[in-house]
Write a protein that holds these residues in place. Structure first.
Motif, PDB file in Angstrom:
ATOM      1  N   GLU A  57      28.523  25.950  45.057  1.00  0.00           N
ATOM      2  CA  GLU A  57      30.125  25.862  45.552  1.00  0.00           C
ATOM      3  C   GLU A  57      30.926  25.960  44.582  1.00  0.00           C
ATOM      4  O   GLU A  57      31.943  26.484  44.311  1.00  0.00           O
ATOM      5  CB  GLU A  57      30.128  24.635  46.455  1.00  0.00           C
ATOM      6  CG  GLU A  57      31.713  24.687  47.136  1.00  0.00           C
ATOM      7  CD  GLU A  57      31.680  23.299  47.935  1.00  0.00           C
ATOM      8  OE1 GLU A  57      32.649  23.279  48.491  1.00  0.00           O
ATOM      9  OE2 GLU A  57      30.591  22.767  48.316  1.00  0.00           O
ATOM     10  N   PRO A  58      30.987  24.781  43.517  1.00  0.00           N
ATOM     11  CA  PRO A  58      32.208  24.662  42.421  1.00  0.00           C
ATOM     12  C   PRO A  58      32.073  25.849  41.687  1.00  0.00           C
ATOM     13  O   PRO A  58      33.068  26.413  41.104  1.00  0.00           O
ATOM     14  CB  PRO A  58      31.743  23.433  41.721  1.00  0.00           C
ATOM     15  CG  PRO A  58      30.229  22.888  42.053  1.00  0.00           C
ATOM     16  CD  PRO A  58      29.921  23.648  43.213  1.00  0.00           C
ATOM     17  N   CYS A  59      30.984  26.793  41.321  1.00  0.00           N
ATOM     18  CA  CYS A  59      30.863  27.581  40.436  1.00  0.00           C
ATOM     19  C   CYS A  59      31.867  28.801  40.955  1.00  0.00           C
ATOM     20  O   CYS A  59      32.326  29.600  40.560  1.00  0.00           O
ATOM     21  CB  CYS A  59      29.384  28.193  40.129  1.00  0.00           C
ATOM     22  SG  CYS A  59      29.306  29.396  38.736  1.00  0.00           S
ATOM     23  N   VAL A  60      31.286  29.132  42.127  1.00  0.00           N
ATOM     24  CA  VAL A  60      32.197  30.156  43.078  1.00  0.00           C
ATOM     25  C   VAL A  60      33.612  29.886  43.083  1.00  0.00           C
ATOM     26  O   VAL A  60      34.271  30.989  42.980  1.00  0.00           O
ATOM     27  CB  VAL A  60      31.623  29.954  44.442  1.00  0.00           C
ATOM     28  CG1 VAL A  60      32.174  31.278  45.353  1.00  0.00           C
ATOM     29  CG2 VAL A  60      29.843  30.590  44.371  1.00  0.00           C
ATOM     30  N   LYS A  61      34.000  28.686  43.329  1.00  0.00           N
ATOM     31  CA  LYS A  61      35.344  28.359  43.556  1.00  0.00           C
ATOM     32  C   LYS A  61      36.252  28.489  42.230  1.00  0.00           C
ATOM     33  O   LYS A  61      37.075  29.137  42.235  1.00  0.00           O
ATOM     34  CB  LYS A  61      35.672  26.871  44.054  1.00  0.00           C
ATOM     35  CG  LYS A  61      35.377  26.626  45.411  1.00  0.00           C
ATOM     36  CD  LYS A  61      35.656  25.114  45.556  1.00  0.00           C
ATOM     37  CE  LYS A  61      35.247  24.864  47.144  1.00  0.00           C
ATOM     38  NZ  LYS A  61      35.668  23.359  47.536  1.00  0.00           N
ATOM     39  N   TYR A  62      35.454  28.179  41.104  1.00  0.00           N
ATOM     40  CA  TYR A  62      36.179  28.267  39.930  1.00  0.00           C
ATOM     41  C   TYR A  62      36.194  29.929  39.502  1.00  0.00           C
ATOM     42  O   TYR A  62      37.216  30.312  38.811  1.00  0.00           O
ATOM     43  CB  TYR A  62      35.095  27.642  38.818  1.00  0.00           C
ATOM     44  CG  TYR A  62      35.846  27.695  37.507  1.00  0.00           C
ATOM     45  CD1 TYR A  62      36.822  26.745  37.183  1.00  0.00           C
ATOM     46  CD2 TYR A  62      35.622  28.614  36.441  1.00  0.00           C
ATOM     47  CE1 TYR A  62      37.483  26.670  35.975  1.00  0.00           C
ATOM     48  CE2 TYR A  62      35.956  28.526  35.176  1.00  0.00           C
ATOM     49  CZ  TYR A  62      37.010  27.512  34.935  1.00  0.00           C
ATOM     50  OH  TYR A  62      37.780  27.601  33.930  1.00  0.00           O
ATOM     51  N   PHE A  63      35.264  30.640  40.074  1.00  0.00           N
ATOM     52  CA  PHE A  63      35.272  32.034  39.505  1.00  0.00           C
ATOM     53  C   PHE A  63      36.410  32.681  40.468  1.00  0.00           C
ATOM     54  O   PHE A  63      36.778  33.673  39.813  1.00  0.00           O
ATOM     55  CB  PHE A  63      33.930  32.637  40.086  1.00  0.00           C
ATOM     56  CG  PHE A  63      33.821  34.252  39.867  1.00  0.00           C
ATOM     57  CD1 PHE A  63      33.961  34.793  38.758  1.00  0.00           C
ATOM     58  CD2 PHE A  63      33.922  35.051  41.092  1.00  0.00           C
ATOM     59  CE1 PHE A  63      33.754  36.129  38.589  1.00  0.00           C
ATOM     60  CE2 PHE A  63      33.731  36.372  40.800  1.00  0.00           C
ATOM     61  CZ  PHE A  63      33.868  36.969  39.766  1.00  0.00           C
ATOM     62  N   VAL A  64      36.317  32.354  41.765  1.00  0.00           N
ATOM     63  CA  VAL A  64      37.654  33.097  42.678  1.00  0.00           C
ATOM     64  C   VAL A  64      38.855  32.545  41.893  1.00  0.00           C
ATOM     65  O   VAL A  64      39.754  33.369  41.906  1.00  0.00           O
ATOM     66  CB  VAL A  64      37.469  32.530  44.064  1.00  0.00           C
ATOM     67  CG1 VAL A  64      38.643  32.869  44.746  1.00  0.00           C
ATOM     68  CG2 VAL A  64      36.110  33.050  44.616  1.00  0.00           C
ATOM     69  N   VAL A  65      39.040  31.403  41.760  1.00  0.00           N
ATOM     70  CA  VAL A  65      40.583  31.015  40.899  1.00  0.00           C
ATOM     71  C   VAL A  65      40.952  31.656  39.839  1.00  0.00           C
ATOM     72  O   VAL A  65      41.788  32.149  39.491  1.00  0.00           O
ATOM     73  CB  VAL A  65      40.387  29.504  40.755  1.00  0.00           C
ATOM     74  CG1 VAL A  65      41.668  28.826  39.991  1.00  0.00           C
ATOM     75  CG2 VAL A  65      40.382  28.721  42.084  1.00  0.00           C
ATOM     76  N   GLN A  66      39.857  31.625  38.805  1.00  0.00           N
ATOM     77  CA  GLN A  66      40.102  32.193  37.519  1.00  0.00           C
ATOM     78  C   GLN A  66      40.259  33.733  37.598  1.00  0.00           C
ATOM     79  O   GLN A  66      40.975  34.393  37.043  1.00  0.00           O
ATOM     80  CB  GLN A  66      38.912  31.890  36.579  1.00  0.00           C
ATOM     81  CG  GLN A  66      38.692  30.411  36.272  1.00  0.00           C
ATOM     82  CD  GLN A  66      39.979  29.752  35.717  1.00  0.00           C
ATOM     83  OE1 GLN A  66      40.646  30.525  34.483  1.00  0.00           O
ATOM     84  NE2 GLN A  66      40.452  28.628  36.119  1.00  0.00           N
ATOM     85  N   SER A  67      39.438  34.500  38.409  1.00  0.00           N
ATOM     86  CA  SER A  67      39.407  35.782  38.552  1.00  0.00           C
ATOM     87  C   SER A  67      40.941  36.085  39.189  1.00  0.00           C
ATOM     88  O   SER A  67      41.634  37.234  38.737  1.00  0.00           O
ATOM     89  CB  SER A  67      38.607  36.201  39.516  1.00  0.00           C
ATOM     90  OG  SER A  67      37.233  36.220  39.011  1.00  0.00           O
ATOM     91  N   THR A  68      41.354  35.488  40.354  1.00  0.00           N
ATOM     92  CA  THR A  68      42.808  35.461  40.860  1.00  0.00           C
ATOM     93  C   THR A  68      43.740  35.378  39.758  1.00  0.00           C
ATOM     94  O   THR A  68      44.635  36.311  39.693  1.00  0.00           O
ATOM     95  CB  THR A  68      42.980  34.421  41.983  1.00  0.00           C
ATOM     96  OG1 THR A  68      42.061  34.675  42.709  1.00  0.00           O
ATOM     97  CG2 THR A  68      44.472  34.780  42.625  1.00  0.00           C
ATOM     98  N   GLY A  69      43.548  34.368  38.862  1.00  0.00           N
ATOM     99  CA  GLY A  69      44.483  34.249  37.705  1.00  0.00           C
ATOM    100  C   GLY A  69      44.499  35.329  36.813  1.00  0.00           C
ATOM    101  O   GLY A  69      45.612  35.832  36.117  1.00  0.00           O
ATOM    102  N   SER A  70      43.453  35.772  36.483  1.00  0.00           N
ATOM    103  CA  SER A  70      43.290  37.041  35.582  1.00  0.00           C
ATOM    104  C   SER A  70      43.899  38.224  36.085  1.00  0.00           C
ATOM    105  O   SER A  70      44.311  38.903  35.240  1.00  0.00           O
ATOM    106  CB  SER A  70      41.479  37.246  35.346  1.00  0.00           C
ATOM    107  OG  SER A  70      41.036  36.108  34.683  1.00  0.00           O
TER     108      SER A  70
END
Length: 315
Positions: A57-70
């Motif tokens: 769960e934290p890995c997926v959340k982090y990926f979504v947040v960082q991908s959106t920022g990217s």
């Protein structure tokens, strides 16, 4: 006896993560900044869950947040290249703020830190902030940056008061320290590097001690000493290095915003002290007090000597 096993995948991922940050910070082109952040992201995702033992769960959340920022940063960079300055700056700033986890797009940090491993949490609060904060200080106007600094200091101090989770408390604590780092970064990159080094060492020792507390094979002396030293450095208590780092920022800064940083640090002392007495001091009460005193004497000596070296380097 503790055995540390580091897989080749972890080493490669750490290398990619480090190279990505260095590339992003040192690049003079917008494409290089974006590419470095992406390399850093891919390397860190493996560090978050290298063996599949932790919750995804934290890995997926982090990926979504960082991908959106990217995506926001990439759209902003393209807009800047096409001479759409206003929209490009807005998109780039929004993406950088989201990736760095600062006000007003900071709410994702505690929830991800809470369920991550100690290593991933420590890296997320330290190394992962370097490139976004450096780039943010370059593109954000001074007045907007002052608002971010004051808000981070207040949110971090108040938000951590009623937290029971060590990781969540550390996340809110990082908001206060981020305000100090941003303030130092606006005046001197050397002060920023010094404060960041001390903060990273503090978080590393604190999280290392907390991780040892969960292992029955370890004695309480080592974990208590590591956690206690990390906490005292995070508090900014003299004669520890955390106090000297704050003094350096205070001396270099000529802005009244420093008052908000000081107030945030003073308020955050409350939850630092609560944790210190509830977890560290209790474990120090055992039969082998000689070992504990020796460890703490070494800890204090190292901090005093380190502080003296830093002072000499600035003279």
């Amino acid at each position: 006896m503790v055995s540390f096993v580091v897989s080749p995948m972890k080493l490669v991922s750490l290398g990619v993560m480090l190279i990505g940050t260095i590339l992003s910070v040192s690049s003079e082109e917008l494409v290089g900044v974006w590419l470095g952040l992406e390399l850093n992201l891919y390397g860190f995702l493996v560090i978050m869950n290298p063996d599949g033992h932790y919750s995804p769960e934290p890995c997926v959340k982090y990926f979504v947040v960082q991908s959106t920022g990217s995506i926001l940063m990439l759209v902003g960079f393209v807009s800047l290249m096409e001479q759409h300055v206003v929209s490009g700056l807005v998109m780039s700033t929004a993406g950088t703020v989201l990736k760095s986890g600062v006000f007003p797009l900071h709410s994702w940090v505690p929830s991800i830190i809470k369920n991550s491993s100690w290593l991933a949490s420590g890296l997320m609060l330290t190394w992962q902030k370097v490139a976004p904060l450096v780039f943010l200080s370059m593109i954000l106007p001074s007045k907007s940056l002052w608002v971010v600094i004051v808000s981070m200091a207040g949110i971090g101090a108040v938000g951590g008061l009623n937290q029971n989770s060590v990781r969540v408390m550390s996340a809110y604590s990082s908001f206060v320290h981020t305000s100090w780092m941003l303030l130092g970064l606006t005046w001197s990159s050397v002060v920023f590097v010094g404060y960041f080094a001390v903060y990273s060492l503090s978080v590393g020792l604190f999280f290392y001690g907390c991780s040892l507390m969960n292992k029955m094979s370890m004695g309480s002396q080592l974990s208590s000493a590591a956690s206690g030293m990390g906490l005292l450095m995070l508090m900014g208590m003299p004669p520890f290095l955390g106090f000297l780092a704050k003094v350096l920022v205070f001396l270099m800064s000529g802005s009244p915003v420093i008052v908000a940083c000081i107030m945030g640090s003073v308020i955050s002392l409350k939850f630092y002290i609560d944790f210190f007495y509830s977890m560290v001091m209790k474990s120090l009460v055992d039969k082998n007090k000689v070992e504990v005193k020796a460890i703490w004497s070494l800890v204090i000596y190292m901090n005093i000597m380190g502080g003296a070296l830093i002072l000499v380097s600035f003279i």
